[in-house]
Design an enzyme around this catalytic site. Structure first.
Site, mmCIF file in Angstrom:
data_model
loop_
_atom_site.group_PDB
_atom_site.id
_atom_site.type_symbol
_atom_site.label_atom_id
_atom_site.label_comp_id
_atom_site.label_asym_id
_atom_site.label_seq_id
_atom_site.Cartn_x
_atom_site.Cartn_y
_atom_site.Cartn_z
ATOM 1 C CG ASP A 138 38.386 50.061 30.932
ATOM 2 O OD1 ASP A 138 39.171 50.908 31.384
ATOM 3 O OD2 ASP A 138 38.229 48.948 31.446
ATOM 4 N N GLY A 162 21.337 56.010 36.889
ATOM 5 C CA GLY A 162 20.439 56.836 36.067
ATOM 6 C C GLY A 162 20.223 56.214 34.700
ATOM 7 C CE1 TYR A 189 38.004 49.712 45.085
ATOM 8 C CE2 TYR A 189 38.235 48.417 47.081
ATOM 9 C CZ TYR A 189 37.934 48.499 45.733
ATOM 10 O OH TYR A 189 37.565 47.361 45.043
ATOM 11 C CB VAL A 213 31.363 55.267 34.007
ATOM 12 C CG1 VAL A 213 31.409 54.291 32.851
ATOM 13 C CG2 VAL A 213 32.181 54.768 35.191
ATOM 14 C CG ASN A 238 27.137 59.696 35.664
ATOM 15 O OD1 ASN A 238 26.325 60.573 35.967
ATOM 16 N ND2 ASN A 238 28.430 59.962 35.494
ATOM 17 C CB ALA A 242 31.904 45.472 41.173
ATOM 18 N N GLY A 297 39.483 45.538 32.294
ATOM 19 C CA GLY A 297 40.154 45.142 33.531
ATOM 20 C C GLY A 297 40.158 43.632 33.694
ATOM 21 C CG PHE A 298 41.552 40.347 37.123
ATOM 22 C CD1 PHE A 298 41.766 39.159 36.447
ATOM 23 C CD2 PHE A 298 41.280 40.308 38.491
ATOM 24 C CE1 PHE A 298 41.691 37.942 37.112
ATOM 25 C CE2 PHE A 298 41.220 39.102 39.162
ATOM 26 C CZ PHE A 298 41.416 37.918 38.474
ATOM 27 N NE ARG A 334 44.593 43.810 42.906
ATOM 28 C CZ ARG A 334 43.394 43.886 42.363
ATOM 29 N NH1 ARG A 334 42.322 43.723 43.102
ATOM 30 N NH2 ARG A 334 43.273 44.141 41.082
HETATM 31 N N1 UDP Z 1 51.084 42.186 50.528
HETATM 32 C C1 UDP Z 1 52.398 41.765 50.733
HETATM 33 N N2 UDP Z 1 53.325 42.021 49.765
HETATM 34 C C2 UDP Z 1 53.024 42.651 48.597
HETATM 35 C C3 UDP Z 1 51.692 43.071 48.376
HETATM 36 C C4 UDP Z 1 50.757 42.807 49.376
HETATM 37 O O1 UDP Z 1 52.721 41.175 51.783
HETATM 38 O O2 UDP Z 1 53.944 42.855 47.764
HETATM 39 C C5 UDP Z 1 50.090 41.901 51.569
HETATM 40 C C6 UDP Z 1 49.280 43.129 52.001
HETATM 41 O O3 UDP Z 1 49.915 43.794 53.060
HETATM 42 C C7 UDP Z 1 47.964 42.496 52.413
HETATM 43 C C8 UDP Z 1 47.848 41.251 51.536
HETATM 44 O O4 UDP Z 1 49.149 41.003 51.037
HETATM 45 O O5 UDP Z 1 48.018 42.075 53.756
HETATM 46 C C9 UDP Z 1 46.921 41.449 50.349
HETATM 47 O O6 UDP Z 1 47.254 42.657 49.725
HETATM 48 P P1 UDP Z 1 46.628 43.110 48.347
HETATM 49 O O7 UDP Z 1 47.271 44.402 47.992
HETATM 50 O O8 UDP Z 1 46.736 41.998 47.368
HETATM 51 O O9 UDP Z 1 45.082 43.329 48.604
HETATM 52 P P2 UDP Z 1 44.160 43.700 49.870
HETATM 53 O O10 UDP Z 1 43.543 42.414 50.239
HETATM 54 O O11 UDP Z 1 45.023 44.237 51.000
HETATM 55 O O12 UDP Z 1 43.228 44.715 49.352
#
Ligand code: UDP
Length: 313
Positions: free
Chosen positions: A28, A99, A142, A54, A96, A111, A7-8, A183
């Site tokens: 992963d 353990g 989440y 995992v 897991n 994390a 991942g990132f 995101r």
């Molecule tokens: N957001 C947005 N446009 C996008 C994706 C996200 O305006 O295409 C906004 C989303 O509504 C939030 C913020 O950007 O307020 C950050 O969203 P992200 O999904 O990156 O992560 P979050 O901090 O919400 O977990």
């Protein structure tokens, strides 16, 4: 051992630990990870890779000194798409690994996330704030998995005397974020490069505080080697509205076809988020060093390689 190594953040951690001279076992199941992120590590003797989920029993032969648990879908559209896997990796997966840490007498760093604060009623967020989470909302899978993860980790610490560390990670960005992970930063960069509308959700007045990945990795490294077992916030306190963030990216990419459009605000989207990092400053002597303008330039270099533009700029 690093879970979520493809991942990132996991892949950047692997780079750092290898640079420090550690032997790294990476794990992963690639549901959101990408082997391209760690392809450069495969030729190294200091790196081993296991394809494994995992959430199922984890077996690793030989000695293990440190475990960093970074496996989880982490973007809102990923955990909406994979709600059960998200709940399982935070709960069963964490169990897991706790353990495994116990049986190997290893130290484990978990994390966690600023999402444990939910849509916060206290600003900025300090570690002693208990949060405002909707357990049954779309983000609940989440947020509650991560809250359970913290509770389980503290139970192993208190009951079994396990050496545990908990990092609460605020919005982080940098190279190797998945283009399509939904995101805000990968969305805005790829839309700007393609000359499309940047999809600002709602009125764009909601805020986030973005930390460059190298700063985060430095904080995690220090926390792992510290003797502090309670949760620690890591993030960059520099806060910005999503609308202003869209404008920063438009300016940087400078594609005349790119513009701003509005999409509906997702349910339970936190209105504001900013870490209080006084604790990390005090116990880790840590604070972010990379400004947003510097970090965005570095990240743009990555996205212009991996996103196909419209050829006009
Ligand atoms: N957001 C947005 N446009 C996008 C994706 C996200 O305006 O295409 C906004 C989303 O509504 C939030 C913020 O950007 O307020 C950050 O969203 P992200 O999904 O990156 O992560 P979050 O901090 O919400 O977990």
């Amino acid at each position: 051992m690093i879970t979520g190594v493809a991942g990132f953040i996991g892949s950047h951690l692997a780079d750092r630990f290898i640079k420090e001279g550690y032997h790294v076992i990476g794990m992963d199941n690639l549901i959101t990870g990408n082997l391209d992120n760690i392809a450069h590590l495969f030729p190294l003797k200091a790196f081993e890779y296991y394809h494994h989920d995992v959430s199922k029993f984890v077996h690793v032969p030989g000695e293990l000194h440190y475990i960093l648990h970074f496996a989880s879908p982490a973007s809102p559209i990923d955990y909406l798409r994979m709600p059960i896997q998200t709940l399982k990796v935070g709960s069963l997966g964490t169990h897991n690994l706790l353990g495994l840490a116990k049986s190997k007498k290893a130290r484990i760093l978990i994390a966690s996330t600023s999402e444990v604060y939910g849509d916060p009623l206290v600003h900025p967020q300090r570690e002693d704030y208990w949060g405002n989470v909707n357990p049954i909302g779309p983000r609940g899978v989440y947020d509650e998995a991560k809250r359970f993860q913290e509770a389980m980790t503290m139970a192993y610490h208190n009951y079994h005397g396990l050496e545990t560390r908990i990092v609460r990670i605020f919005n982080t960005y940098g190279p190797r974020m998945r283009v399509e992970d939904g995101r805000v930063l990968p969305a805005f960069f790829s839309q700007a490069i393609r000359g499309e509308g940047l999809t600002v959700f709602g009125d764009g007045k909601q805020t986030r505080s973005f930390c460059y990945v190298d700063d985060l990795v430095e904080g995690i490294y220090r926390l792992l080697l510290s003797n502090y077992h309670l949760p620690v916030n890591l993030g960059n306190p520099s806060e910005i509205t999503i609308m202003d963030f869209a404008h920063e990216i438009l300016k940087l990419v400078n594609n005349p076809k790119a513009h701003i459009i509005h999409n509906p605000l997702p349910v339970d989207d936190p209105k504001q988020r900013q870490p209080d990092i006084s604790l990390a400053k005090k116990i880790l002597d840590w604070e972010p060093k990379v400004s947003r303008s510097e970090g965005l330039k570095l990240t743009y270099e990555y996205f212009r390689q991996v996103v196909k533009g419209d050829g006009n700029h």
